[in-house]
Design a protein around this motif. Structure first.
Motif, PDB file in Angstrom:
ATOM      1  N   PHE A   1       0.851  -1.188   0.000  1.00  0.00           N
ATOM      2  CA  PHE A   1       0.000   0.000   0.000  1.00  0.00           C
ATOM      3  C   PHE A   1       0.888   1.239   0.000  1.00  0.00           C
ATOM      4  O   PHE A   1       1.805   1.353   0.814  1.00  0.00           O
ATOM      5  N   ILE A   2       0.623   2.155  -0.925  1.00  0.00           N
ATOM      6  CA  ILE A   2       1.414   3.374  -1.048  1.00  0.00           C
ATOM      7  C   ILE A   2       0.536   4.575  -0.736  1.00  0.00           C
ATOM      8  O   ILE A   2      -0.441   4.845  -1.435  1.00  0.00           O
ATOM      9  N   ARG A   3       0.885   5.299   0.329  1.00  0.00           N
ATOM     10  CA  ARG A   3       0.206   6.562   0.670  1.00  0.00           C
ATOM     11  C   ARG A   3       0.963   7.705   0.009  1.00  0.00           C
ATOM     12  O   ARG A   3       2.153   7.615  -0.205  1.00  0.00           O
ATOM     13  N   GLY A   4       0.268   8.781  -0.280  1.00  0.00           N
ATOM     14  CA  GLY A   4       0.927   9.938  -0.892  1.00  0.00           C
ATOM     15  C   GLY A   4       1.476   9.617  -2.271  1.00  0.00           C
ATOM     16  O   GLY A   4       2.580  10.023  -2.618  1.00  0.00           O
ATOM     17  N   LEU A   5       0.702   8.902  -3.039  1.00  0.00           N
ATOM     18  CA  LEU A   5       1.154   8.401  -4.341  1.00  0.00           C
ATOM     19  C   LEU A   5       1.455   9.528  -5.322  1.00  0.00           C
ATOM     20  O   LEU A   5       2.488   9.541  -5.965  1.00  0.00           O
ATOM     21  N   ASN A   6       0.551  10.468  -5.489  1.00  0.00           N
ATOM     22  CA  ASN A   6       0.718  11.592  -6.407  1.00  0.00           C
ATOM     23  C   ASN A   6       0.934  11.132  -7.855  1.00  0.00           C
ATOM     24  O   ASN A   6       1.816  11.622  -8.556  1.00  0.00           O
ATOM     25  N   ALA A   7       0.127  10.182  -8.304  1.00  0.00           N
ATOM     26  CA  ALA A   7       0.180   9.693  -9.688  1.00  0.00           C
ATOM     27  C   ALA A   7      -1.216   9.216 -10.080  1.00  0.00           C
ATOM     28  O   ALA A   7      -1.710   8.226  -9.550  1.00  0.00           O
ATOM     29  N   ALA A   8      -1.831   9.922 -10.977  1.00  0.00           N
ATOM     30  CA  ALA A   8      -3.197   9.607 -11.398  1.00  0.00           C
ATOM     31  C   ALA A   8      -3.218   8.353 -12.273  1.00  0.00           C
ATOM     32  O   ALA A   8      -2.237   8.062 -12.977  1.00  0.00           O
ATOM     33  N   PRO A   9      -4.328   7.617 -12.243  1.00  0.00           N
ATOM     34  CA  PRO A   9      -4.458   6.479 -13.153  1.00  0.00           C
ATOM     35  C   PRO A   9      -4.259   6.928 -14.602  1.00  0.00           C
ATOM     36  O   PRO A   9      -4.727   7.985 -15.012  1.00  0.00           O
ATOM     37  N   GLY A  10      -3.525   6.130 -15.341  1.00  0.00           N
ATOM     38  CA  GLY A  10      -3.193   6.467 -16.726  1.00  0.00           C
ATOM     39  C   GLY A  10      -1.787   7.038 -16.854  1.00  0.00           C
ATOM     40  O   GLY A  10      -1.266   7.167 -17.953  1.00  0.00           O
ATOM     41  N   SER A  11      -1.161   7.361 -15.732  1.00  0.00           N
ATOM     42  CA  SER A  11       0.198   7.892 -15.760  1.00  0.00           C
ATOM     43  C   SER A  11       1.178   6.790 -15.368  1.00  0.00           C
ATOM     44  O   SER A  11       0.800   5.623 -15.243  1.00  0.00           O
ATOM     45  N   THR A  12       2.410   7.160 -15.160  1.00  0.00           N
ATOM     46  CA  THR A  12       3.416   6.224 -14.662  1.00  0.00           C
ATOM     47  C   THR A  12       4.110   6.847 -13.461  1.00  0.00           C
ATOM     48  O   THR A  12       4.081   8.064 -13.277  1.00  0.00           O
ATOM     49  N   LEU A  13       4.724   6.009 -12.664  1.00  0.00           N
ATOM     50  CA  LEU A  13       5.471   6.455 -11.494  1.00  0.00           C
ATOM     51  C   LEU A  13       6.881   5.886 -11.607  1.00  0.00           C
ATOM     52  O   LEU A  13       7.054   4.684 -11.832  1.00  0.00           O
TER      53      LEU A  13
END
Length: 154
Positions: free
Chosen positions: A111-123
């Motif tokens: 589980f990742i909190r504070g992801l800051n990456a919308a679906p459709g993007s990459t991290l």
């Protein structure tokens, strides 16, 4: 008669080269390594642990998500996989010798909190195990709209 034979040979050679010539000079698609799923594979030089089909299933805002992947240990030793996600989120996963730890299958997803990456993007994330070099890849961020990903949406 001789000219007919030569003409037939020329036509036959042109036909053979014309129908198979592309395969002589074109790159073969089957020789390219690629990830056939929606996730990303980590290059093998990241260490003895193999990371396959890595992806994040995020909420619609992209503020939190679950990291799922298959981590393969084909060795006779236990190794630790070090993962650094963007924004200083780090994780360590212990994978026993000769096992596959499938996050989301036989192990809980991360589980990742504070992801800051919308679906459709990459991290951007880096992976390393054993004495391998750190490999940086772009991990796809998906949502839970697909039926088989819905259980992983936060």
């Amino acid at each position: 008669m001789k000219s007919r034979l030569i003409a037939s040979l020329v036509v036959g050679a042109a036909l053979v080269l014309g129908t198979s010539g592309c395969s002589l000079i074109a790159a073969h698609a089957t020789t390219y390594e690629y990830t056939p799923g929606e996730g990303a594979n980590v290059p093998d030089e990241s260490g003895p642990l193999l990371v396959r089909n890595a992806l994040i299933v995020a909420n619609s805002e992209g503020t939190e998500g679950n990291f799922i992947a298959a981590i393969v240990n084909n060795t006779t030793e236990t190794y630790v996989l070090h993962i650094d996600f963007a924004d200083d989120v780090t994780e360590q996963i212990i994978v026993p010798a000769g096992t596959v730890k499938s996050l989301g299958e036989n192990a809980d997803p991360l589980f990742i909190r504070g992801l800051n990456a919308a679906p459709g993007s990459t991290l951007t994330a880096s992976f390393q195990s054993g004495d391998g070099v750190t490999s940086v890849i772009s991990v796809p961020v998906l949502n839970g709209d697909l039926e088989y990903l819905a259980p992983f949406a936060p």
